[in-house]
Every structure is written in C-alpha cells, then in structure tokens.
Write an enzyme that holds these catalytic residues in place. Structure first.
Site, PDB file in Angstrom:
ATOM      1  N   CYS A 114       0.989  -1.008  -0.111  1.00  0.00           N
ATOM      2  CA  CYS A 114       0.137   0.061  -0.061  1.00  0.00           C
ATOM      3  C   CYS A 114       0.886   1.251   0.150  1.00  0.00           C
ATOM      4  CB  CYS A 114      -1.097   0.009   1.008  1.00  0.00           C
ATOM      5  SG  CYS A 114      -1.893  -1.197   1.243  1.00  0.00           S
ATOM      6  N   HIS A 276      -3.871   6.954   0.879  1.00  0.00           N
ATOM      7  CA  HIS A 276      -3.890   5.802   0.291  1.00  0.00           C
ATOM      8  C   HIS A 276      -5.611   5.134   0.664  1.00  0.00           C
ATOM      9  CE1 HIS A 276      -4.115   1.382  -0.332  1.00  0.00           C
ATOM     10  NE2 HIS A 276      -3.977   1.248   0.910  1.00  0.00           N
ATOM     11  N   ASN A 305      -9.906  -0.834  -2.719  1.00  0.00           N
ATOM     12  CA  ASN A 305      -8.430  -0.646  -2.399  1.00  0.00           C
ATOM     13  C   ASN A 305      -7.701  -1.165  -3.291  1.00  0.00           C
ATOM     14  OD1 ASN A 305      -5.744  -0.843  -1.388  1.00  0.00           O
ATOM     15  ND2 ASN A 305      -6.490  -1.374   0.789  1.00  0.00           N
TER      16      ASN A 305
HETATM   17  O1  UT7 Z   1      -4.657  -1.338   2.546  1.00  0.00           O
HETATM   18  C1  UT7 Z   1      -3.971  -2.387   3.324  1.00  0.00           C
HETATM   19  C2  UT7 Z   1      -4.134  -1.923   4.709  1.00  0.00           C
HETATM   20  N1  UT7 Z   1      -5.318  -2.737   4.992  1.00  0.00           N
HETATM   21  C3  UT7 Z   1      -6.226  -1.858   5.912  1.00  0.00           C
HETATM   22  O2  UT7 Z   1      -6.127  -0.906   6.036  1.00  0.00           O
HETATM   23  C4  UT7 Z   1      -7.331  -2.706   6.426  1.00  0.00           C
HETATM   24  C5  UT7 Z   1      -7.830  -2.346   7.792  1.00  0.00           C
HETATM   25  N2  UT7 Z   1      -8.670  -3.268   8.327  1.00  0.00           N
HETATM   26  C6  UT7 Z   1     -10.247  -2.848   7.848  1.00  0.00           C
HETATM   27  O3  UT7 Z   1     -10.547  -2.203   7.121  1.00  0.00           O
HETATM   28  C7  UT7 Z   1     -10.933  -3.614   8.525  1.00  0.00           C
HETATM   29  O4  UT7 Z   1     -10.654  -4.377   9.540  1.00  0.00           O
HETATM   30  C8  UT7 Z   1     -12.091  -4.686   7.760  1.00  0.00           C
HETATM   31  C9  UT7 Z   1     -12.887  -3.851   6.899  1.00  0.00           C
HETATM   32  C10 UT7 Z   1     -10.903  -5.494   6.868  1.00  0.00           C
HETATM   33  C11 UT7 Z   1     -12.994  -5.613   8.577  1.00  0.00           C
HETATM   34  O5  UT7 Z   1     -13.624  -4.774   9.460  1.00  0.00           O
HETATM   35  P1  UT7 Z   1     -13.857  -4.890  10.914  1.00  0.00           P
HETATM   36  O6  UT7 Z   1     -14.971  -4.138  11.318  1.00  0.00           O
HETATM   37  O7  UT7 Z   1     -12.305  -5.054  11.514  1.00  0.00           O
HETATM   38  O8  UT7 Z   1     -14.424  -6.561  11.071  1.00  0.00           O
HETATM   39  P2  UT7 Z   1     -13.532  -7.953  11.728  1.00  0.00           P
HETATM   40  O9  UT7 Z   1     -12.717  -8.324  10.855  1.00  0.00           O
HETATM   41  O10 UT7 Z   1     -13.320  -7.560  13.183  1.00  0.00           O
HETATM   42  O11 UT7 Z   1     -14.852  -8.992  11.728  1.00  0.00           O
HETATM   43  C12 UT7 Z   1     -16.202  -8.664  12.305  1.00  0.00           C
HETATM   44  C13 UT7 Z   1     -17.242  -9.883  11.944  1.00  0.00           C
HETATM   45  C14 UT7 Z   1     -16.477 -11.113  12.056  1.00  0.00           C
HETATM   46  O12 UT7 Z   1     -17.672 -12.118  12.257  1.00  0.00           O
HETATM   47  P3  UT7 Z   1     -17.640 -12.337  13.888  1.00  0.00           P
HETATM   48  O13 UT7 Z   1     -16.492 -13.117  14.431  1.00  0.00           O
HETATM   49  O14 UT7 Z   1     -18.153 -11.197  14.585  1.00  0.00           O
HETATM   50  O15 UT7 Z   1     -18.877 -13.158  13.852  1.00  0.00           O
HETATM   51  C15 UT7 Z   1     -16.172 -11.509  10.635  1.00  0.00           C
HETATM   52  O16 UT7 Z   1     -16.282 -12.944  10.271  1.00  0.00           O
HETATM   53  O17 UT7 Z   1     -17.264  -9.692  10.282  1.00  0.00           O
HETATM   54  C16 UT7 Z   1     -17.181 -10.782   9.815  1.00  0.00           C
HETATM   55  N3  UT7 Z   1     -16.895 -10.632   8.713  1.00  0.00           N
HETATM   56  C17 UT7 Z   1     -17.761 -10.387   7.402  1.00  0.00           C
HETATM   57  N4  UT7 Z   1     -19.119 -10.508   7.378  1.00  0.00           N
HETATM   58  C18 UT7 Z   1     -19.592 -10.476   6.306  1.00  0.00           C
HETATM   59  C19 UT7 Z   1     -15.511 -10.403   7.870  1.00  0.00           C
HETATM   60  N5  UT7 Z   1     -15.546 -10.047   6.697  1.00  0.00           N
HETATM   61  C20 UT7 Z   1     -17.069 -10.063   6.291  1.00  0.00           C
HETATM   62  C21 UT7 Z   1     -17.589  -9.869   5.119  1.00  0.00           C
HETATM   63  N6  UT7 Z   1     -18.861  -9.802   5.236  1.00  0.00           N
HETATM   64  N7  UT7 Z   1     -16.879  -9.556   4.112  1.00  0.00           N
END
Ligand code: UT7
Length: 348
Positions: A114, A276, A305
């Site tokens: 990134c 970014h 992204n």
């Molecule tokens: O550019 C490179 C750098 N990358 C970034 O900057 C990414 C930074 N991180 C993020 O943007 C966020 O962490 C994400 C968008 C990737 C994820 O969002 P989050 O609010 O941190 O969600 P999480 O990973 O804590 O997951 C929450 C819940 C989980 O379910 P449970 O365990 O609470 O039942 C995941 O399994 O959401 C679930 N989940 C999804 N549900 C529906 C994860 N991905 C998805 C999905 N659709 N695509």
C-alpha cells in the site's frame, strides 16, 4: 534549488465493474456489511486474460506522458510499484520499457504494497534532486482480482480489493513554489505477517543435502505450493484487519504531522490530503482527527483498495475534478503491509 515536480499524471481503470452484490454470489457477505465497514460500493476487475498489472500500468503511463507533454523515448528511468506483478520475476518495469519502446534505461521495481507509490515517488525524488535523471515515469498498478480467495474464508480481505493503475511523470523544477518539499518513509517489520501472502515463498521449505539425495518429484512440487498451504489459504493474502486498522489510525496522522512539521506548516495549510484508499472509515477518522473537513480525497467507494495504485488514481481524479491547482499544498500518505507507511508533501 532543484525540486521534483509532477509534470503529468494518468490513470487506468478496467471497465468491468464488480458491485458488492456481485460478490454475494461467491461468498457469505452483504452489500450492507461491506458499505458499513469499508465504504466500498463497487470495484473494478480486470479482464481475466489480456489485461495485466503491466498493461494497466502502461495505459496509465500513456496518459501521464501525454499530460506531461513527453514521450517514451524521453523517459530516462522507470519505477514500478506493485504487489501483483505479471511474473514472479522479472518485475513489471522491464515490461513497460519493452512495450513502450523506451531506450535501454533503468527499470526499478518497488514492493512496498500500500505504500508502494509513496516509496516509488520518494525514490524518484532523490534521482531528480541529485540531477541524475530529468524525466522519470513512476507507476503504481495492481491486478488483485487474479489472486483473491473469493470463498467465504477470504471474505474479510477479498471484498476490499480492486484493480487499477496510476502513473506520474516527474521532472526537475527550479520554481520556488512548486515541487516535492519532503518525503518520509517508515517501516516496522515486527508485524510483517499480519498482512501478507505467505506462499509461494522461500520461508516455506528448503533444500538439504539429505533431501537432494532422496529426490522425490512430488516433494519438490510441494515445496513451492503444498496441499497444506492451499488448505490453510496461504496462497492468498491474509490479514488481521482490526490490527491493521488500529495501527493505520496511529501511523497515518503521525506521518502527516511529521511532513508538516518538517516544512513548518500547520494542518490548516493543507489544500488536499490524498491518502491511500484503505478504508473509508480510516479516511473519515483522519478528516475528523486532524480537522481536515472537506479536504480529504476519497474514491474507495468506486474502486475499492487498489494498493500501490490508489494514491496516483486518487490524485489524478482530484486533478481532473479541479481539486488540485497550481501552487496548492498537497499531502500524500500511506499505510499498509510490512508494516510500511509514509508521506509526501508537495506544492502542485
Ligand atoms: O490497505 C492495506 C491496509 N489494510 C487496511 O487498512 C485494512 C484495515 N482493516 C479494515 O479495514 C477492517 O478491519 C476490515 C474492513 C477488513 C474488517 O472490518 P472489521 O470491522 O475490523 O471486522 P472484523 O474483521 O473484526 O470482523 C467482524 C465480523 C466477523 O464476524 P464475527 O466473528 O464477529 O462473527 C467476521 O467474520 O465480520 C465478519 N466478516 C464479514 N461479514 C460479512 C468479515 N468479513 C466479512 C464480510 N462480510 N466480507
């Protein structure tokens, strides 16, 4: 004093639009979840064949060269940033050199994910300031769509990424009120595995004299990509999203302030921040934490992204929309896998 100016900018986005609802066909996710957590509504996916990271980079480069009023024969160095190269090796830089019929100039490949474009532009800045080169093509391009786990297992990462390319041509300027003022690059490898694609990679296995003596074809293939690696999804990008998010929220403001402090500016002096495009929530956090209301450029809603391509695509669109004008103070900032992060402060 010689500074580096952006003389021309270009972008390329593949035509194929993938909406959040399109992704629902492959994995257990919803449009609502993706929009709420990331701000993304749709992204572009390149054609499966024919359209590659290099070809997209080349299209963006053509536009950048045209806007800089230059041509491939006049370019004296190429820097190509990507994490999704056409080949494991050689890198995409030489493919650009070949396809555009450039002279036998240097072609450098950058792999800082990134932060790839910020690193690449910073390297170009050094070559221009020393007088080594006069016309450098800097490209950020990604074809993520070829290597995402589109099953539910990979949903936390696969919904985020999109394909596209951006490019700039940089040249020297002696004008007081134009050019790159400073660049700031950082890394912290302690978190290298938190956002990574582990395989194929040399960490996985290694030759020993004993193994060579006991040569076994299946085992050799396994070293490159074993069933276990595939079962553990190690042939796709893996990410601890919350951990990355947390660190991004600390490092983005830190590195933006570092650039301002270095040049004696305040946040209020910034005309436009082009971060970014990692997550709309990160951009909104930056906007409110730094007090940059209405001065942060976002297009993640339409493109997702695009990693090394996101800053030049954003900067190009901002310029096309008239949001970047001659003399404006522009800040570019990135954070991502590595971790690596950085910023660039420039006068347009
Ligand atoms: O550019 C490179 C750098 N990358 C970034 O900057 C990414 C930074 N991180 C993020 O943007 C966020 O962490 C994400 C968008 C990737 C994820 O969002 P989050 O609010 O941190 O969600 P999480 O990973 O804590 O997951 C929450 C819940 C989980 O379910 P449970 O365990 O609470 O039942 C995941 O399994 O959401 C679930 N989940 C999804 N549900 C529906 C994860 N991905 C998805 C999905 N659709 N695509």
């Amino acid at each position: 004093m010689i500074r580096t100016k952006i003389a021309g900018i270009g972008k390329y986005l593949p035509q194929q639009v993938m909406t959040n609802d399109d992704l629902v066909k492959y994995m257990d996710t919803t449009d609502e979840w993706i929009r709420e957590r990331t701000g993304i509504r749709e992204r572009r996916f390149a054609q499966r064949t024919g359209e590659t990271t290099a070809t997209m980079g080349i299209e963006a480069s053509r536009m950048a060269m045209q806007n800089a009023n230059t041509n491939p024969k006049e370019i004296d160095f190429v820097i190509f940033a990507t994490l999704s190269p056409d080949y494991y090796f050689p890198g995409c830089g030489v493919l650009v050199q070949r396809e555009l019929g450039m002279k036998e100039i240097g072609a450098l490949d950058i792999r800082n994910q990134c932060s790839g474009f910020v690193y690449a532009l910073s390297v170009a800045d050094q070559f221009i300031k020393t007088g080594m080169y006069k016309n450098i093509l800097v490209i950020g391009s990604e074809k993520h769509s070829f290597g995402l786990d589109m099953s539910t297992r990979g949903r936390n990462i696969s919904v985020i990424f999109g394909d596209g390319a951006g490019a700039v041509v940089v040249q020297p300027t002696e004008l007081e009120d134009q050019g790159i003022l400073s660049t700031h690059l950082h890394s912290d490898g302690r978190s290298a595995e938190l956002l990574a694609m582990y395989n194929p990679g040399t960490h996985a296995n290694h030759w020993t004299r004993e193994k060579l003596a006991d040569f076994n074809e299946a085992e050799v293939a396994d070293m490159f990509m074993s069933k276990e690696m595939v079962e553990k999804s190690q042939n796709f990008p893996n990410m601890d999203g919350p951990a990355v998010f947390k660190m991004a929220a600390i490092k983005f403001p830190e590195v933006i302030r570092e650039a301002l402090d270095k040049n004696g500016f305040q946040v209020s002096d910034i005309d436009l921040l082009v971060p970014h495009q990692a997550n709309l929530r990160i951009s909104q956090f930056l906007e409110s934490q730094l007090g940059l209301k209405g001065r942060v450029y976002n297009n993640i809603q339409r493109y997702g992204n695009t990693t090394a391509a996101s800053i030049p695509i954003g900067l190009c669109e901002a310029w096309e929309e008239g949001r970047v004008k001659r003399g404006d103070l522009i800040c570019l900032a990135s954070f991502g896998s590595g971790f690596t992060w950085g910023s660039i402060l420039l006068k347009w």
